[in-house]
Design a protein around this motif. Sequence first.
Motif, mmCIF file in Angstrom:
data_model
loop_
_atom_site.group_PDB
_atom_site.id
_atom_site.type_symbol
_atom_site.label_atom_id
_atom_site.label_comp_id
_atom_site.label_asym_id
_atom_site.label_seq_id
_atom_site.Cartn_x
_atom_site.Cartn_y
_atom_site.Cartn_z
ATOM 1 N N ALA A 34 6.780 4.565 7.233
ATOM 2 C CA ALA A 34 7.653 4.372 8.394
ATOM 3 C C ALA A 34 8.935 5.183 8.256
ATOM 4 N N PHE A 35 9.580 5.071 7.101
ATOM 5 C CA PHE A 35 10.801 5.850 6.865
ATOM 6 C C PHE A 35 10.522 7.344 6.995
ATOM 7 N N ALA A 36 9.429 7.790 6.381
ATOM 8 C CA ALA A 36 9.099 9.218 6.378
ATOM 9 C C ALA A 36 8.870 9.732 7.794
ATOM 10 N N GLY A 37 8.129 8.968 8.595
ATOM 11 C CA GLY A 37 7.838 9.412 9.948
ATOM 12 C C GLY A 37 9.094 9.546 10.799
ATOM 13 N N LEU A 38 10.007 8.594 10.690
ATOM 14 C CA LEU A 38 11.219 8.635 11.505
ATOM 15 C C LEU A 38 12.171 9.750 11.065
ATOM 16 N N ILE A 39 12.292 9.953 9.762
ATOM 17 C CA ILE A 39 13.179 11.016 9.275
ATOM 18 C C ILE A 39 12.613 12.391 9.625
ATOM 19 N N ALA A 40 11.303 12.576 9.407
ATOM 20 C CA ALA A 40 10.679 13.848 9.763
ATOM 21 C C ALA A 40 10.804 14.108 11.259
ATOM 22 N N SER A 41 10.682 13.046 12.066
ATOM 23 C CA SER A 41 10.840 13.184 13.511
ATOM 24 C C SER A 41 12.212 13.737 13.874
ATOM 25 N N ALA A 42 13.243 13.203 13.217
ATOM 26 C CA ALA A 42 14.605 13.684 13.481
ATOM 27 C C ALA A 42 14.729 15.164 13.130
ATOM 28 N N GLY A 43 14.073 15.576 12.054
ATOM 29 C CA GLY A 43 14.111 16.978 11.661
ATOM 30 C C GLY A 43 13.442 17.885 12.680
ATOM 31 N N TYR A 44 12.273 17.487 13.165
ATOM 32 C CA TYR A 44 11.542 18.306 14.135
ATOM 33 C C TYR A 44 12.321 18.431 15.446
ATOM 34 N N VAL A 45 12.898 17.334 15.897
ATOM 35 C CA VAL A 45 13.693 17.382 17.129
ATOM 36 C C VAL A 45 14.906 18.284 16.942
ATOM 37 N N SER A 46 15.518 18.230 15.760
ATOM 38 C CA SER A 46 16.671 19.082 15.470
ATOM 39 C C SER A 46 16.280 20.549 15.472
ATOM 40 N N ALA A 84 7.709 10.049 15.348
ATOM 41 C CA ALA A 84 8.485 8.832 15.604
ATOM 42 C C ALA A 84 7.558 7.663 15.931
ATOM 43 N N VAL A 85 6.536 7.929 16.735
ATOM 44 C CA VAL A 85 5.562 6.882 17.070
ATOM 45 C C VAL A 85 4.861 6.381 15.807
ATOM 46 N N SER A 86 4.472 7.315 14.912
ATOM 47 C CA SER A 86 3.802 6.903 13.672
ATOM 48 C C SER A 86 4.719 6.029 12.819
ATOM 49 N N GLY A 87 6.004 6.395 12.772
ATOM 50 C CA GLY A 87 6.952 5.595 12.004
ATOM 51 C C GLY A 87 7.083 4.181 12.549
ATOM 52 N N ILE A 88 7.149 4.060 13.874
ATOM 53 C CA ILE A 88 7.261 2.744 14.503
ATOM 54 C C ILE A 88 6.000 1.917 14.245
ATOM 55 N N LEU A 89 4.840 2.557 14.347
ATOM 56 C CA LEU A 89 3.581 1.848 14.108
ATOM 57 C C LEU A 89 3.502 1.322 12.673
ATOM 58 N N PHE A 90 3.982 2.092 11.715
ATOM 59 C CA PHE A 90 3.950 1.631 10.332
ATOM 60 C C PHE A 90 4.952 0.493 10.111
ATOM 61 N N PHE A 91 6.073 0.514 10.817
ATOM 62 C CA PHE A 91 6.991 -0.621 10.727
ATOM 63 C C PHE A 91 6.332 -1.897 11.265
ATOM 64 N N ILE A 92 5.583 -1.753 12.365
ATOM 65 C CA ILE A 92 4.866 -2.906 12.925
ATOM 66 C C ILE A 92 3.785 -3.375 11.950
ATOM 67 N N LEU A 93 3.060 -2.406 11.361
ATOM 68 C CA LEU A 93 2.016 -2.742 10.400
ATOM 69 C C LEU A 93 2.585 -3.474 9.194
ATOM 70 N N ASN A 94 3.780 -3.134 8.803
ATOM 71 C CA ASN A 94 4.398 -3.763 7.638
ATOM 72 C C ASN A 94 4.684 -5.247 7.867
ATOM 73 N N LEU A 95 4.738 -5.654 9.133
ATOM 74 C CA LEU A 95 5.001 -7.060 9.439
ATOM 75 C C LEU A 95 3.783 -7.937 9.177
ATOM 76 N N LYS A 96 2.587 -7.297 9.080
ATOM 77 C CA LYS A 96 1.374 -8.072 8.816
ATOM 78 C C LYS A 96 1.309 -8.427 7.337
ATOM 79 N N PRO A 97 0.815 -9.580 7.005
ATOM 80 C CA PRO A 97 0.891 -10.112 5.635
ATOM 81 C C PRO A 97 0.363 -9.203 4.539
ATOM 82 N N GLU A 98 -0.827 -8.605 4.714
ATOM 83 C CA GLU A 98 -1.438 -7.858 3.628
ATOM 84 C C GLU A 98 -1.560 -6.374 3.894
ATOM 85 N N ALA A 99 -0.879 -5.865 4.894
ATOM 86 C CA ALA A 99 -1.070 -4.476 5.293
ATOM 87 C C ALA A 99 -0.305 -3.522 4.400
ATOM 88 N N LEU A 100 -1.042 -2.756 3.607
ATOM 89 C CA LEU A 100 -0.435 -1.691 2.799
ATOM 90 C C LEU A 100 0.775 -2.175 2.027
#
Length: 387
Positions: free
Chosen positions: A273-285, A369-385
């Motif tokens: 999640a962190f990686a996707g959001l930071i990389a997204s900021a770089g690409y937009v920049s 950015a979408v991938s980062g958000i999806l991984f943040f949502i996935l992290n809320l599930k009990p046993e996900a990654l």
Amino acid sequence: MTYFPRSVDQKRATFLLLCSSSLTVMAGATIAPALPSIAANFAGEELLVKLLLTLPALFVALGSPFAGLLVDSWGRRPTLFLGFILYALSGTSGLYLETVNQLLVGRAFLGLSVSLIMTTSVTLVGDYFTGLKRNQFIGWQGGAMAFGGVIFLLSGGLLADLGWRMPFWVYLFSLVLLPLAYFVLPEPNKVEKPIGKNRVPFGLLWPIFLYSFLYYILFYLLPVQVPFYLKTLGEYPDSYGGFALAGMTLTASVVSVNYGKLKAKFSYSQLFAFAGLIASAGYVSIALAENFTHLIFACALAGVGTGLLLPNISAWLVNTAPAEVRGKSIGMNSSFIFLGQFTSPILLKPLMLNYNQATAFLVAGGLLAVSGILFFILNLKPEALKK
């Protein structure tokens, strides 16, 4: 057969494996700054020239499953040594071949050599290291690949200013590693494995394979397009494209080296999640850059996300794949990684034809950015990654 590490000098093995891993980045990075000059030399064949950078990826994808078979059956050392020799022969073919089609043949064989080197190197990481040491090494490996990218991009850019053929000399580096690896890297011991345990558990590993494929489509937008995108920002020499990409690989190197510490605190999904959001900021920049200074800082920001994401993929795979089919599993994942690299300019070409390169970077940033958000949502599930 299942592999167990024999007595090994981990410091020397670490150095050799890090150097070997850097060759996979070197395969494309070395000639990336020279692409505009090569395109100028072969007027009207820009797409074929861009394929010089990405065609090796297709043959890594095709060759990696077979490399995995060789690693698990023939042995780690013979496979690695064959890769070193083929790498030098095919990599330097750009010094004397005359047409774009001939150059593409040489690059195809370079891809096959990378499949042997990459699959063997990552497999040996799983053989020689366990637990926290393994995660720490994977971070170092990512850092070495990124730092190697800095060296090879800078050297390739400087050599490109002397002539488009000059960067191809750098591929002889693999012959320096060959005798060192012979004396330093032992072949792990083998024992018979249970019958029926020789298949890759695709049902377990498919999320890794899929994410590797999708991410590398977006990642390879940088080395393929940044040197050309720079030309739209002003009249800069080819070496400046190398400097911009080196900024990305330098920050990626710093982050990757610290991956072991980060993994001890965060789950796989959090790091993705962190990686996707930071990389997204770089690409937009990058898309919003107005000059070379802006571009180099934007590439460096993208490198932070890349430096976090790449070792996370490797650690996820090495710690999940069963030991008895580790080579095959890594070979299959390499296929997905490099298939993504090869298809990147093909899949993104319509976007750039109908719009422009800046739009392509914006779209890529949005998807990250979408991938980062999806991984943040996935992290809320009990046993996900979580591990």
